[in-house]
Design a protein around this motif. Structure first.
Motif, PDB file in Angstrom:
ATOM      1  N   ARG A  54      53.517  40.291  40.502  1.00  0.00           N
ATOM      2  CA  ARG A  54      54.100  41.654  40.285  1.00  0.00           C
ATOM      3  C   ARG A  54      53.780  42.028  38.684  1.00  0.00           C
ATOM      4  O   ARG A  54      53.441  43.380  38.390  1.00  0.00           O
ATOM      5  CB  ARG A  54      55.307  41.662  40.448  1.00  0.00           C
ATOM      6  CG  ARG A  54      55.680  41.273  42.233  1.00  0.00           C
ATOM      7  CD  ARG A  54      56.856  41.606  42.535  1.00  0.00           C
ATOM      8  NE  ARG A  54      57.063  41.294  43.983  1.00  0.00           N
ATOM      9  CZ  ARG A  54      56.643  41.918  45.067  1.00  0.00           C
ATOM     10  NH1 ARG A  54      56.014  43.146  44.671  1.00  0.00           N
ATOM     11  NH2 ARG A  54      56.556  41.396  46.429  1.00  0.00           N
ATOM     12  N   ILE A  55      53.655  41.114  37.765  1.00  0.00           N
ATOM     13  CA  ILE A  55      53.363  41.458  36.387  1.00  0.00           C
ATOM     14  C   ILE A  55      51.914  41.821  36.346  1.00  0.00           C
ATOM     15  O   ILE A  55      51.604  42.663  35.587  1.00  0.00           O
ATOM     16  CB  ILE A  55      53.535  40.302  35.566  1.00  0.00           C
ATOM     17  CG1 ILE A  55      55.214  40.142  35.480  1.00  0.00           C
ATOM     18  CG2 ILE A  55      53.124  40.515  34.254  1.00  0.00           C
ATOM     19  CD1 ILE A  55      55.548  38.914  34.779  1.00  0.00           C
ATOM     20  N   ALA A  57      50.049  42.977  38.742  1.00  0.00           N
ATOM     21  CA  ALA A  57      49.880  44.299  39.260  1.00  0.00           C
ATOM     22  C   ALA A  57      50.193  45.442  38.531  1.00  0.00           C
ATOM     23  O   ALA A  57      49.740  46.706  38.428  1.00  0.00           O
ATOM     24  CB  ALA A  57      50.802  44.374  40.708  1.00  0.00           C
ATOM     25  N   ALA A  58      51.422  45.500  37.903  1.00  0.00           N
ATOM     26  CA  ALA A  58      51.830  46.281  36.927  1.00  0.00           C
ATOM     27  C   ALA A  58      50.791  46.358  35.602  1.00  0.00           C
ATOM     28  O   ALA A  58      50.783  47.655  35.176  1.00  0.00           O
ATOM     29  CB  ALA A  58      53.336  46.025  36.261  1.00  0.00           C
ATOM     30  N   GLU A  59      50.376  45.314  35.029  1.00  0.00           N
ATOM     31  CA  GLU A  59      49.344  45.621  34.002  1.00  0.00           C
ATOM     32  C   GLU A  59      48.064  46.072  34.651  1.00  0.00           C
ATOM     33  O   GLU A  59      47.410  46.875  33.729  1.00  0.00           O
ATOM     34  CB  GLU A  59      49.101  44.154  33.543  1.00  0.00           C
ATOM     35  CG  GLU A  59      50.342  43.602  32.799  1.00  0.00           C
ATOM     36  CD  GLU A  59      50.956  44.385  31.575  1.00  0.00           C
ATOM     37  OE1 GLU A  59      49.874  45.141  30.915  1.00  0.00           O
ATOM     38  OE2 GLU A  59      52.051  44.710  31.315  1.00  0.00           O
ATOM     39  N   ALA A  61      47.613  48.429  36.941  1.00  0.00           N
ATOM     40  CA  ALA A  61      47.894  49.726  37.106  1.00  0.00           C
ATOM     41  C   ALA A  61      47.633  50.508  35.907  1.00  0.00           C
ATOM     42  O   ALA A  61      47.197  51.705  35.980  1.00  0.00           O
ATOM     43  CB  ALA A  61      49.362  49.972  37.535  1.00  0.00           C
ATOM     44  N   LYS A  62      47.707  49.999  34.787  1.00  0.00           N
ATOM     45  CA  LYS A  62      47.444  50.625  33.607  1.00  0.00           C
ATOM     46  C   LYS A  62      46.002  50.921  33.287  1.00  0.00           C
ATOM     47  O   LYS A  62      45.463  51.446  32.473  1.00  0.00           O
ATOM     48  CB  LYS A  62      47.952  49.837  32.449  1.00  0.00           C
ATOM     49  CG  LYS A  62      49.439  49.659  32.190  1.00  0.00           C
ATOM     50  CD  LYS A  62      49.967  48.519  31.215  1.00  0.00           C
ATOM     51  CE  LYS A  62      51.185  48.510  31.167  1.00  0.00           C
ATOM     52  NZ  LYS A  62      52.068  47.807  30.056  1.00  0.00           N
ATOM     53  N   THR A  66      45.099  50.035  41.670  1.00  0.00           N
ATOM     54  CA  THR A  66      46.506  49.910  42.306  1.00  0.00           C
ATOM     55  C   THR A  66      46.357  48.321  43.086  1.00  0.00           C
ATOM     56  O   THR A  66      45.460  48.218  43.816  1.00  0.00           O
ATOM     57  CB  THR A  66      46.725  51.093  43.231  1.00  0.00           C
ATOM     58  OG1 THR A  66      46.726  52.082  42.476  1.00  0.00           O
ATOM     59  CG2 THR A  66      47.871  50.860  44.052  1.00  0.00           C
TER      60      THR A  66
END
Length: 330
Positions: A54-55, A57-59, A61-62, A66
């Motif tokens: 999840r980390i 994935a979040a990074e 996304a930047k 996706t």
């Protein structure tokens, strides 16, 4: 129109169409990823692998990527990894793997082999600590070794599961003490550490992140780390190496996790993924999680990652026939 003119016209049209196809192909490749990327976690939600996913994935996304996290747990991670290996190698399916996969390969408990993956980025290197009950009269490596000998073959060492790295470390610890021992596998570290705090077992080998709360509460004592250097989570706990004890005599035994894709992925797609994930693993958010979780976030990728995986696999292959007892996969 003469036949010659017709042929020239068709040749020109063909060249134009070919150029357009080439242009569109280049644009399509440059546009990767055009849709979301599926990230297979071969473990249940809520664990370290899930948090890492999840980390990442979040990074990612930047960076315009996706990622959809999907869980496929079971059989020590082999179900999810088999799913990953069978996916289309187009860069739209990736997943996480751990040293558990290497242990399963060494025992013949999975049909999925290491060559069935494209190696992307290392995500974690975890360590283990030897802990004893808080009521123990000793709190040093020397004291533990003396205690182990006094137990005269009745020394019990618990681990989360069996036929894995903690199991190997338990055997190596008893060998270093020069005494037989009783291996006591548990379904998870929580139960093992609870029994340790209650004095129902002599020692447990677990991760610092799993042990810290009981250590800080004085319920158990951290004796030594199976690591090359001390870890920030347990700064006052020495390593076996500091006392001249080699707990990895068989070769490299690293509890690590990494990102991979199916074998045969295009080089440009592989490089894109490695670049995005490198930024994710080196991000402040990821490093903070690693520090709090008691593991290292190292920048290892591609061919170097595969080299490290192969080194641990070679150790597992040597140890498995001597120590593990398992029924090979059909």
């Amino acid at each position: 129109m003469t036949m010659l003119k017709k042929l020239k016209k068709h040749a020109i049209l063909g060249a134009m169409i070919g150029a357009c196809v080439g242009l569109f192909s280049s644009v399509a490749q440059a546009a990767y990823p055009e849709r979301e990327v599926r990230y297979i976690v071969p473990w249940s939600p809520g664990g370290v692998s899930d948090a890492i996913a999840r980390i990442v994935a979040a990074e990612a996304a930047k960076e315009g990527m996706t990622i959809i996290v999907e869980h496929a747990p079971g059989a020590s991670g082999t179900i999810g990894l088999a799913k990953l290996a069978a996916a289309k190698p187009d860069g739209y399916t990736i997943g996480s793997a751990t040293s558990s996969q290497l242990a399963m390969v060494a025992q013949g408990l999975t049909k999925t082999k290491n060559d069935e993956f494209t190696y992307l980025n290392l995500t974690s290197v975890e360590y283990f600590v030897l802990a004893v009950p808080g009521t123990s009269s000793f709190d040093s490596i020397k004291g533990f070794m003396e205690h182990a000998k006094k137990r005269d073959g009745k020394l019990s060492i618990g681990t989360a599961g069996s036929n894995n790295i903690p199991h190997i470390l338990a055997a190596n610890t008893a060998a270093a003490a020069g005494t037989p021992y009783i291996h006591t596998p548990y379904p998870g570290a929580t139960k093992a550490l609870t029994d340790l705090a209650g004095g129902q077992i002599d020692a447990v080998i677990a991760k610092p992140s799993e042990s810290r709360a009981l250590i800080e509460a004085g319920k158990i004592k951290a004796i030594a780390l199976y690591a090359d250097k001390r870890v920030g989570m347990l700064p006052n706990t020495p390593t076996f190496a500091e006392h001249g004890l080699n707990m990895f005599p068989q070769g490299p035994l690293t509890q690590m996790s990494w990102l991979a894709g199916p074998a045969g992925m295009p080089a440009d797609v592989t490089n894109k993924l490695i670049s995005v994930f490198e930024k994710a693993v080196q991000s402040p958010a990821f490093k903070e999680y690693a520090e709090n979780g008691g593991f290292s976030a190292l920048n290892v990728k591609g061919a170097e990652l595969r080299k490290q995986v192969d080194a641990v696999q070679a150790t597992m292959d040597r140890v498995a026939p001597q120590l593990f007892k398992a029924k090979p996969a059909n």
